[in-house]
Every structure is written in structure tokens, then in C-alpha cells.
Design an enzyme around this catalytic site. Structure first.
Site, mmCIF file in Angstrom:
data_model
loop_
_atom_site.group_PDB
_atom_site.id
_atom_site.type_symbol
_atom_site.label_atom_id
_atom_site.label_comp_id
_atom_site.label_asym_id
_atom_site.label_seq_id
_atom_site.Cartn_x
_atom_site.Cartn_y
_atom_site.Cartn_z
ATOM 1 N N GLU B 47 8.883 -14.819 -22.505
ATOM 2 C CA GLU B 47 8.327 -13.591 -22.652
ATOM 3 C C GLU B 47 8.118 -12.979 -21.144
ATOM 4 O O GLU B 47 7.379 -13.369 -20.510
ATOM 5 C CB GLU B 47 6.931 -13.590 -23.354
ATOM 6 C CG GLU B 47 7.000 -13.452 -24.735
ATOM 7 C CD GLU B 47 5.498 -13.242 -25.459
ATOM 8 O OE1 GLU B 47 4.749 -13.111 -24.674
ATOM 9 O OE2 GLU B 47 5.543 -13.962 -26.539
ATOM 10 N N ASP B 58 -5.199 -7.022 -22.370
ATOM 11 C CA ASP B 58 -5.052 -8.295 -21.297
ATOM 12 C C ASP B 58 -6.226 -8.740 -20.703
ATOM 13 O O ASP B 58 -7.186 -7.821 -20.321
ATOM 14 C CB ASP B 58 -4.054 -8.113 -20.257
ATOM 15 C CG ASP B 58 -2.779 -8.004 -20.905
ATOM 16 O OD1 ASP B 58 -2.339 -9.364 -21.448
ATOM 17 O OD2 ASP B 58 -1.847 -7.220 -21.096
#
Ligand SMILES: Cc1ncc(COP(=O)(O)O)c(C=O)c1O
Lengths: 410, 262
Positions: B47, B58
Site C-alpha cells: 500500500e 490518520d
């Protein structure tokens, strides 16, 4: 382009948006992480139900009247009118609301909704601290724990409001990520919400965020325009030629504009913060200096670079220091129903002092921006004209900052 | 759609092995070197994070990593260039880009899909584009045979799960906790049940991530999930220990995952 909206779902009046997808034309929508999707769908349903419930309406009305102090008056600013030498200048006095700004109109609605939904914790983001104070106030009134995220930069320049929030029992979390301003506070609030999905209600302070926030906040703020429209008719027997309001995310402006959208003869003018000047790049004028993009749950005009990275906004006023604008404004801009102009830091400082001296009203730095364009417009419209400006906040919170800028030690 | 993702998951399944998915941020440190080194360190799928100024899903590790990458001049075009460089020498390891909508929207959904396909990218996870909003993106990716990978979370009930897994391909990413990347992990038994539920609903492999840091944690998840994703821990290792440090962690994590079902 987005999925074509079929003729039967497309609202036919400009004031009837958003559509079922939460879109204002191509703007708005629900651009959130999957974790939040079920929450905003639940919120939308709860809001629709509450809106149709006379008990909810009655509860709102009672608190608006007895606690917020509604209706706020309209006021003929006679000496500013003389000074500007043109159209009559009228203020909608939302700075007289409890807590000193329009923000509480929305907080009250959302906190009452949170209670109905059985939520036991409130979070909010704040820039100038006015939304934080208003949220902390209503949360205190209903005994609900409240956490306010505030950019570290803003914590510094809006110290009086930080202390007010703490007195009200709220936890103030200074946000240092990113650049420590309003957009980062909003990121942090979204991160908190993603983490505390079960018990937490996120009270967004402006007409931004994922659907249903832009429409819901507008509805709660529309009391500004509804009252003012009726008051103008009663006092002057006519509508104003123009409604003017400052724009951070755009909630006080949308609240003033919305009830006037179908009055085609009334100009709607939003004033963005030009900071040191739009041409310098140090500004917060998303419509003037930005492009359509996706941030904080919706599609709208954003300050961004060639790579689609968000550029920091700049404004003397923490409440306008945001790189985006509510999606309904983006829509009204593209449809040319509303006009969007800007005012610089220096103009706001000048108007802050002028309004204080001539009217005995200390405006917040945010509406001081609007006043700068009211000055030009007054000349443009001439003596027969009538301008209605939203005095959306009082300037007590800005006194320390203004003193500093004027080189005065308190 | 036969692509590297399907081939890779079919291989893993044939060996009754869970896959290891390594997340790294393009542009943070010598990211090209790390990218090129990941397959040998045991990553089955990569990824590749596309840095964004406002990564609202995040946690602190990936936020800081994105800002460092942007500070160092990384862009979406630069990220695609790193993928293309990787693809020159590795023809088999799938690359999934992960990031936020605005840079992609700014480039243009279709222009992005075209450029990503050219760079040898196999899939995309766009965190803030849920099924309700992905019609344009999905059409563009479909045209260039790039898998649109969706996230399922603990808040995704059965009714919603049907919406989430419709029109998805490659694999489904199950976010094991409500929270941001790097936060603590949910109880493993809870993850097992959820994984089975998502597998049934989607008929696709399910990768589990968010908050996995330790080899034994990864191994426990690997007993039920088709793959385990680790992000923040690798990003931190890269920041503190450079390419060698990150490689070393990926080796430990991937060995644990690969051995979990033995
Ligand atoms: C007095 C005042 N006016 C305006 C704003 C800007 O918000 P909005 O554009 O949503 O009205 C703020 C925000 O803090 C404020 O405090």
C-alpha cells in the site's frame, strides 16, 4: 461530472437545495471515511424527524427566546450612514445574542438534537472560539460533557474565549497538527468522532462538513434572515437592496441570505477575508482565490496548490481563517445568485475602530470585514438605498488582539 | 478482472497462507529504496500512501509522515513515478495506492486512473470517497482496470455492508477499530467474526488493518483474515531507523503472518 440528477429530484427553486444526495448543484455531498457514514446517515434521519416534530420546534423556540434573547433587533446605524454618505446602513444585531454571536443559534439546535438522539458527549471545533464558547455554553446548560478542539495558533490569539470555555466546564484541546488553525481543529474533531462513534455528537460550527450539516446549520441559522426580513418590512415597509455578511465557512451569511434567496431584487453579498490581499497569496478567500475540491466531507471551493494540497488560509480574524467555504455558497456563486467580494486585514482593523467610535458598537473582527464592503456599497447605491448587514458578533473577544496590533499594552 | 491482486490472493490461498500488506508513505525518507525492498522483506501487497495535507482518518504517525513527504516535495505525480520505477523490476507485487480525494480530484478522476494504470498500479483506497460518492471515480478506475478497494468498519452493519461491497474488487479492507490509523487494535476474536461476515458478504479476500503493530498480534489476525495490514509501525520504523529499520520490521511481521497458520 457527477451522476446526472434526474428532473424529478432536482429542486426547482434555488432555495430548495440540497437534493437527496446532499448536493447543492455539484457541491456538497458526503465525502467521509466509511466509519462515519452510518453516523451521518443516522444524523440525517434524526434531523429530518426532529424538524417535522412540533415539540422539537417548541423547545427550540422557547430556548431561543428566553436563553438566547431572540429576536435580536435590527438597528439603523445612522452615524455610519452619514459617514459613508450613501445608502442607509442597518445592522441585524445578532451580536446581542447570549454568548455574543450568531453561533449559538446553531449550537442550540444541534445540542437539542444530540439530546433527542441520546448522545452523551459533545465535541466541536472552533476558530475564533465563538462557536466553542456557544457550544460549551449550551452543553453546560444541559449538563453534557463537552470537548472543544482549537488550533494552537488560535488558542493564543483568542485567549479570553479559551478561558470562557474552561469556565463553562469544557475541555479545550489545543491542536498542533498541521498548522494549528481551524482546518486542523476540524480534522482533529473528525478524528475524535471516528474514534468515539457510539456516544458522541459532533456539533459543526458552520455550513460545511458532510451532508446533512450544511443544510442543517443553515436551517438553524436562518432565524437571522427570517427575523430580519420581517423586521425590515415592518420598519421600512420594504426589503433591503442588499444583504451583506462576512464569510468564514459561511453560516451567518447563509442564515441571513437563505430567507431572501427567492427575493430576486435583493442582492446577496458575501465578504471573504482577503488577509494581506488576495494577490499576496496570504488570504482566506476560497471563492476568489480557490478551486473546487474535496475536504472535510464536502465538495466546494478550496485554497489548494497545483497538487491538490490544501493551502493555509490567512486572516487577522481567527473566525474567517478557513481554506474552504460552505457548499451552498459555492453553488450560489456559480449560479450568480450571490456576489462574493473580500476585505483585507487592514480594512477590518479600520472598520473595527470606526464602528466602535461612531456607533458605540464594538464589532467582532469578522463582521468588521463585511462593514468594509458596506462602505463601498453605500456609495454605490446612493441615498435611496438600504443595506442590511449582519452584525454577527461582538468584538470583546478581539480587544486584546486589536490592542496588540495597535501597539497598546493592556 | 484478472490482475496482480487476484493472482496474488489466489497464490496465498493455494498455500493456505495469510498475506502481509505493508503500508508506506511515498516521499518520506528514501521511499523509493524502501518500496523496491519491500517484496524481498516479505510484503505480498504494497500500500503506497499518497501524502495529503489533511489526512483526517490518520493518527499522528501517518500525519507526520505525510507532512514530511510534502515538505520534501512529494506530489501525486511523484508518487506515481515511484510506482512506475518499482514496476520496472517487479512485475508481480500488487501496488495499491491509499490516500484522500482532493489530490486525485484535482488531477481529474480519469487522468488519475490513466496515469496510475500506466505506472503499474493495481488498486486504490480513497479514504474519503464512500460508495455514495464514488460513481465518477469508480467509472474512471473501471475503464483502466484498477480495483476500487473499499473499507468496512465496526460501524458497517449488514445492510450497509451490502452497499460497501457492491462494485468492489481486489479485496476488502476491514478496519479493525473505530478510530484513526495507528490506534490500538480491537480484540482478535471480534475481528475474526467480522472478517467472516465481510468474506461472506463480498466473496473477496479480507485484509485487516488499523492498529496492528506487533508480530504476535499480526499472527493472531492472520489465522482468520486473508491478509494483515501494517502501516503506522512501518512508517515509524522508517522514520527512526531508515530503510534498514523498516525492512527489518517488515521481515519480522511478514514471517509471523506467513507462519501463523502452520
Ligand atoms: C463573530 C463571527 N462571525 C463570523 C464567523 C465565521 O463563521 P461563519 O462564516 O460560519 O459565520 C465567526 C466564526 O468564528 C465568528 O465568530
Amino acid at each position: 461530472m457527477s451522476e446526472p440528477v434526474s428532473a424529478d429530484t432536482r429542486p426547482n427553486a434555488l432555495s430548495a437545495w440540497p437534493d437527496a444526495r446532499g448536493r447543492f448543484g455539484d457541491y456538497g455531498g458526503r465525502f467521509v471515511a466509511e466509519t462515519l457514514m452510518p453516523l451521518i446517515l443516522e444524523l440525517e434521519e434524526a434531523y429530518e424527524t426532529a424538524k417535522a416534530d412540533p415539540d422539537f420546534r417548541a423547545e427550540m423556540d422557547l430556548f431561543l427566546k428566553d436563553y438566547v434573547g431572540k429576536p435580536s433587533p435590527i438597528y439603523f446605524a445612522e452615524r455610519l450612514t452619514e459617514e459613508f454618505g450613501g445608502a442607509q446602513v442597518w445592522f441585524k444585531r445578532d451580536e446581542l445574542n447570549h454568548t455574543g454571536s450568531h453561533k449559538i443559534n446553531n449550537c442550540l439546535g444541534q445540542v437539542l438534537l444530540a439530546r433527542r438522539m441520546g448522545k452523551t458527549r459533545i465535541i466541536a471545533e472552533t476558530g475564533a472560539g465563538q462557536h466553542g464558547v456557544a457550544t460549551a455554553t449550551v452543553a453546560a446548560r444541559f449538563g453534557i460533557p463537552c470537548t472543544v478542539f482549537m488550533g494552537a495558533t488560535d488558542v493564543e490569539r483568542q485567549a479570553p474565549n479559551v478561558f470562557r470555555m474552561k469556565l463553562l466546564g469544557a475541555e479545550v484541546v489545543p491542536v498542533t497538527s498541521g498548522t494549528g488553525t481551524l482546518k486542523d481543529a476540524m480534522n482533529e474533531a473528525l478524528r475524535d468522532w471516528v474514534t468515539n462513534v457510539k456516544d458522541t455528537f459532533y456539533v459543526i460550527g458552520t455550513v460545511a462538513g458532510p451532508h446533512p450539516y450544511p443544510a442543517m446549520v443553515r436551517d438553524f441559522q436562518s432565524i437571522i434572515g427570517r427575523e430580519a426580513r420581517a423586521q425590515m418590512k415592518e420598519r421600512l415597509g420594504r426589503l433591503p437592496d442588499a444583504c451583506v455578511a462576512c464569510i468564514g465557512g459561511g453560516s451567518n451569511a447563509m442564515g441571513l441570505f437563505h430567507p431572501f434567496i427567492e427575493d430576486e431584487e435583493v442582492r446577496l453579498i458575501g465578504v471573504e477575508a482577503a488577509g494581506e490581499g488576495v494577490e499576496t497569496g496570504k488570504h482566506a478567500a476560497s471563492l476568489k482565490g480557490g478551486k473546487p475540491g474535496i475536504l472535510h466531507g464536502n465538495k466546494t471551493y478550496l485554497l489548494q496548490d497545483d497538487d491538490g494540497q490544501i493551502i493555509d488560509a490567512h486572516s487577522i480574524s481567527a473566525g474567517l481563517d478557513y481554506p474552504g467555504i460552505g457548499p451552498e455558497h459555492a453553488f450560489l456563486h456559480d449560479m450568480k445568485r450571490a456576489e462574493y467580494v473580500s476585505a483585507t486585514d487592514a480594512e477590518a482593523m479600520e472598520m473595527f475602530q470606526l464602528c466602535t467610535k461612531l456607533e458605540g458598537i464594538i464589532p467582532a473582527l469578522e463582521p468588521a470585514h463585511a462593514l468594509a464592503r458596506v462602505r463601498d456599497l453605500a456609495k454605490e447605491l446612493g441615498k435611496d438605498g438600504v443595506i442590511l448587514m449582519n452584525m454577527c458578533g461582538r468584538g470583546d473577544k478581539d480587544v486584546p488582539q486589536v490592542a496588540r496590533m495597535l501597539g497598546v499594552e493592556l | 478482472m484478472t490482475n496482480r491482486l487476484n493472482t496474488r490472493f489466489a497464490e496465498l490461498s493455494a498455500y493456505n497462507r495469510a498475506g502481509f500488506v505493508a503500508y508506506m508513505m511515498a516521499g518520506d525518507g528514501d521511499s523509493q529504496a524502501l518500496l523496491n525492498a519491500l517484496p524481498a522483506a516479505g510484503a505480498d501487497v504494497i500500500e503506497l500512501g499518497m501524502p495529503f495535507t489533511d489526512p483526517m482518518a490518520d493518527g499522528p504517525a501517518i500525519q507526520a509522515s505525510a507532512l514530511r513527504a510534502l515538505e520534501a516535495g512529494m506530489t501525486l505525480k511523484g508518487t506515481l513515478a515511484q510506482a512506475a520505477e518499482f514496476r520496472k523490476t517487479d512485475k508481480d507485487t500488487p501496488i495499491v495506492l491509499m490516500g484522500y480525494a482532493n489530490p486525485i480530484h484535482h488531477m481529474g478522476w480519469e487522468a488519475f486512473a490513466k496515469a496510475a494504470a500506466k505506472a503499474g498500479v493495481d488498486g486504490l483506497i480513497c479514504v474519503d470517497v464512500p460508495p455514495e460518492e464514488d460513481d465518477e471515480l469508480r467509472a474512471a478506475l473501471g475503464k483502466y482496470s484498477i480495483a476500487l478497494i473499499r473499507l468496512a468498519t465496526p460501524t458497517t452493519d449488514d445492510k450497509r455492508l451490502a452497499t460497501v461491497v457492491a462494485n468492489t474488487s481486489g479485496f476488502v479492507y476491514y478496519v479493525s477499530t473505530t478510530g484513526v490509523t495507528g490506534a490500538g487494535s480491537g480484540a482478535v476474536t471480534e475481528v475474526g467474526e467480522a472478517v467472516a461476515r465481510v468474506q461472506r458478504a463480498s466473496g473477496l479476500p479480507v485484509a485487516v488493518g488499523f492498529g496492528v503493530k506487533e508480530p504476535d498480534q499480526a499472527a493472531a489476525i492472520a489465522r482468520t483474515a486473508d491478509a494483515v495490514v501494517v502501516g503506522s509501525a512501518i512508517v515509524d520504523a522508517m522514520h527512526s531507523g531508515g530503510v534498514a529499520g523498516a525492512q527489518e520490521l517488515v521481515k519480522r511481521l511478514s514471517s509471523a503472518v506467513h507462519a501463523a497458520r502452520r
